[in-house]
Design an enzyme around this catalytic site. Structure first.
Site, mmCIF file in Angstrom:
data_model
loop_
_atom_site.group_PDB
_atom_site.id
_atom_site.type_symbol
_atom_site.label_atom_id
_atom_site.label_comp_id
_atom_site.label_asym_id
_atom_site.label_seq_id
_atom_site.Cartn_x
_atom_site.Cartn_y
_atom_site.Cartn_z
ATOM 1 N N HIS A 134 0.837 -1.207 0.000
ATOM 2 C CA HIS A 134 0.000 0.000 0.000
ATOM 3 C C HIS A 134 0.871 1.256 0.000
ATOM 4 O O HIS A 134 0.666 2.168 -0.804
ATOM 5 C CB HIS A 134 -0.918 -0.016 1.225
ATOM 6 C CG HIS A 134 -1.664 1.263 1.453
ATOM 7 N ND1 HIS A 134 -2.754 1.635 0.695
ATOM 8 C CD2 HIS A 134 -1.480 2.264 2.348
ATOM 9 C CE1 HIS A 134 -3.203 2.811 1.113
ATOM 10 N NE2 HIS A 134 -2.449 3.222 2.118
ATOM 11 N N GLU A 199 -10.368 1.913 3.643
ATOM 12 C CA GLU A 199 -9.063 1.289 3.849
ATOM 13 C C GLU A 199 -9.257 0.016 4.659
ATOM 14 O O GLU A 199 -9.851 0.031 5.735
ATOM 15 C CB GLU A 199 -8.079 2.245 4.545
ATOM 16 C CG GLU A 199 -7.623 3.394 3.643
ATOM 17 C CD GLU A 199 -6.426 4.160 4.182
ATOM 18 O OE1 GLU A 199 -6.126 4.079 5.385
ATOM 19 O OE2 GLU A 199 -5.778 4.866 3.369
ATOM 20 N N GLU A 201 -8.167 -2.632 7.057
ATOM 21 C CA GLU A 201 -7.175 -2.702 8.138
ATOM 22 C C GLU A 201 -7.578 -3.725 9.188
ATOM 23 O O GLU A 201 -8.743 -4.094 9.306
ATOM 24 C CB GLU A 201 -7.037 -1.333 8.847
ATOM 25 C CG GLU A 201 -6.609 -0.201 7.935
ATOM 26 C CD GLU A 201 -6.052 1.002 8.689
ATOM 27 O OE1 GLU A 201 -5.663 0.850 9.869
ATOM 28 O OE2 GLU A 201 -5.997 2.094 8.073
ATOM 29 N N LYS A 253 -9.652 11.886 7.512
ATOM 30 C CA LYS A 253 -9.786 10.590 8.186
ATOM 31 C C LYS A 253 -10.764 10.616 9.354
ATOM 32 O O LYS A 253 -11.379 9.596 9.660
ATOM 33 C CB LYS A 253 -8.419 10.166 8.749
ATOM 34 C CG LYS A 253 -7.322 9.995 7.729
ATOM 35 C CD LYS A 253 -7.364 8.623 7.111
ATOM 36 C CE LYS A 253 -6.098 8.333 6.325
ATOM 37 N NZ LYS A 253 -6.087 6.947 5.825
#
Lengths: 425, 425
Positions: A134, A199, A201, A253
């Site tokens: 990434h 994203e 994770e 974010k």
């Protein structure tokens, strides 16, 4: 040291909760993940500590196994105390247990009738950047000449995230607004993000903490890790590109991050550890980031999948379509134990319930990417979904789902469940 | 709207607590800042909510003014409720009040006999970068050709900090260790930071919060601000230089941050507001960062001083020596209201007790710099203290003190008290 195998991992173990014994179930008796729940619709009740077993939730207080609803207190227990609790839950749920009559009446609730909360009170949330594929792919978009920063293979890069906007699976959030600036524009403009991304994770929860000024040595880091969830770290790429220098991501974010409701403990993951090896030619980690236990079993062998369901698919009853599937052992350049050792080496104190994000876990192959900005080459190559719809970034009404599970010969498959989230206008 | 002047600001008002009426006192009856305290040595007692008056602490619960010890609950009150509480405290402490007999017996404790805590439970801590002179000077060290990033005059740059390691004045912490890399070294090395610095900041505490997805308009931002403390955002410059790209500062900051114990409320600061004007030629803020109330009185007129006491000075009984003095109106490019509006414009939720740091508040002149890296030109020009000792960065045993106060014709001087902190080996 990584947790050891014991009787709770025995593949022959079966539960009197029949659904836990079905093939492909995320929550067999070998798993026993922790979460916070209450009966759906009982919005005035406090959330209680539960353990997923098959399609049911075991109420730990009603079962007499804990005397508090405080998950953070439970997480602060020593590794030994945690193992004892796991052994007691396993024994009580096992076929032939004397608890069946008592628990099946008052201590079980179908998961379908439970409302889940964020699994604990998260004091601080740190997001790392362990996904080297990434980091490389994203780096190429921003800095073609230097995709990986010179510090990447030395420093487990991380930054602080926002705890208040973390929600649990099912979270619905509004598309964030903010400042963006096109490369050729003279001035920034304001409006809804046009490059909203997910994203993929893992989230690592801290169990027992450390005092300020007292680092956690890497050899002891596993004892401070409580368990793992799935984490979607939603990102507004256009806001991020304009705001991130020099102090890092902020409004791009912190509008929302979504967690799966069940924390799969490090004990449950004991059969799914893997050797952790650096590619030949890479520098060896500095001493405070290196330990035999970390090399021998520091990595986790978890398969992760990302699925997308558009509003149109939902209206037509079409199931979410898979975008990617990959494995964590190929994606992460740093282990969870290394993150704990690094985070505390300067004396920073971790507390029970703190959350460490892995960063986006993209595999080495392009179709294993953990975000749309990677899958679409910076938004230049739309992907086509099975129903013909196209996506570069997320559109209003899109639901993004992440699932995770562990499978290995000689062990019973366990799942992390799923985290889903939906963006609205 | 900024808080209005009322009877609690009357310069003629005096208190029956005699020390509050002395010239130069930080805590006259016009101030009334909030903190959490307990009797020194009573380490098993819970901290209680107190208000500083002269050299005393008024125990709000003992005085019958609150019925809980939960500062965050108090902070979540509406602006109107906060004003009512301020009026009641002021009336009770004023000369001639009928409360004197009751309160002077059971509800007052000398500050010298009180132990103070961090003033509330801090859920999330965000640090901004509003000091344009600081940003310019630091930028020159890292990027001589482009000291200020293109986004600086458009975006109130901020990033998330660490809440767990925030301490109260008097904090003693160990010099952080970490990775650093000399510019000419092939590989990083590990050890104690050699470039430990302080940062002179204000901390803004959030009062009433906002729901996720519901931005706070700039015209309403002041109603969500509870008050102000002094903040020392300790920084390890050598760790920062190696780790900060691409995601911002992390271990270089999160080993400790220190706050003054008393939150001076926005109501108390009402006489010390200033016009907020951008330098001619600078871009005007985007609409969500602009409001008439912000232009008319968005700035705060606070004088800040930094003092240093080395171990040698302490051993010899020499008082801390002043390094700098400056004023916030010249240092900050963004107001607190703009920080609140920006932080929430994407839907991010703020909660009562959240802390927003201003960033380093350096004045326009070199001797008004708010950090050693500025005062010593990146560590190249040591400063000489009055006793002949020299400093580029902080040495073990150094105590750094920040003081703040407001003075204006027609108003009674109020102080923010002080924050001190000491680094050890």
């Amino acid at each position: 040291m990584t947790p050891a195998l014991n009787a709770t991992h025995d593949p022959k173990l079966r539960s009197w909760v029949a659904s836990a014994n079905e093939a492909g179930c995320d929550f067999p008796i070998q798993n026993l993940p922790f979460g916070r729940f209450r009966a759906a619709g009982s919005s005035s009740d406090a959330f209680r500590i539960g353990v997923a077993i098959g399609d049911q939730v075991l109420d730990l207080k009603a079962a007499g196994l804990v005397d508090s609803d405080d998950m953070n207190a439970l997480m602060s227990a020593s590794a030994k105390e945690r193992q004892a609790l796991r052994a007691a839950i396993s024994a009580g749920l096992a076929e032939g247990s004397g608890q069946q009559a008592a628990w099946s009446g008052k201590a079980l609730l179908p998961q379908a009738k439970a409302e889940m909360a964020v699994p604990c009170r998260i004091g601080d949330y740190t997001d790392f950047y362990t996904g080297i594929h990434h980091a490389t792919t994203i780096g190429k978009l921003f800095r073609p000449d230097q995709p990986l920063m010179p510090n990447y293979k030395w420093v487990p890069i991380g930054y602080h995230g926002r705890a208040s906007s973390i929600g649990v699976s099912g979270q619905v959030f509004k598309r964030p607004q903010g400042q963006t600036k096109a490369p050729d524009a003279a001035e920034p403009s304001f409006g809804p993000s046009k490059r909203l991304d997910y994203e993929l994770e893992l989230g690592f929860f801290i169990g027992r903490g450390n005092a300020l000024g007292e680092p956690i040595a890497i050899g002891e880091a596993e004892e401070h890790l409580f368990g793992v969830t799935l984490l979607n770290d939603w990102s507004a790429r256009d806001i991020q590109a304009w705001e991130y220098q020099p102090l890092g991501p902020f409004l791009s974010k912190n509008f929302a991050s979504t967690l799966s409701p069940w924390i799969v403990t490090m004990e449950a993951l004991a059969p799914f550890r893997a050797r952790f090896e650096r590619p030949a030619g890479d520098p060896q980690p500095l001493a405070y980031l290196d330990a035999p236990s970390n090399r021998e079993g520091g990595a986790l062998d978890i398969t992760l999948e990302v699925l997308l369901q558009t509003a149109k698919m939902r209206a037509e009853g079409v199931a979410p379509a898979r975008l990617t599937r990959g494995n964590t052992t190929e994606a992460a350049y740093w282990t969870a134990a290394q993150l704990v050792a690094h985070h505390t080496v300067n004396g920073c104190n971790l507390q029970p319930g703190d959350l460490l994000g892995s960063g986006t876990l993209s595999g080495p192959r392009p179709d294993e990417a953990g975000s749309l900005i990677e899958l679409t080459q910076g938004g230049k190559q739309p992907i086509t979904l099975p129903n013909g719809e196209k996506r570069t970034f997320l559109e209003d009404g899109d639901t993004l789902v992440i699932r995770g599970y562990c499978e290995r010969a000689g062990a019973v498959r366990i799942g992390l469940g799923e985290v889903s989230g939906t963006v609205t206008a």
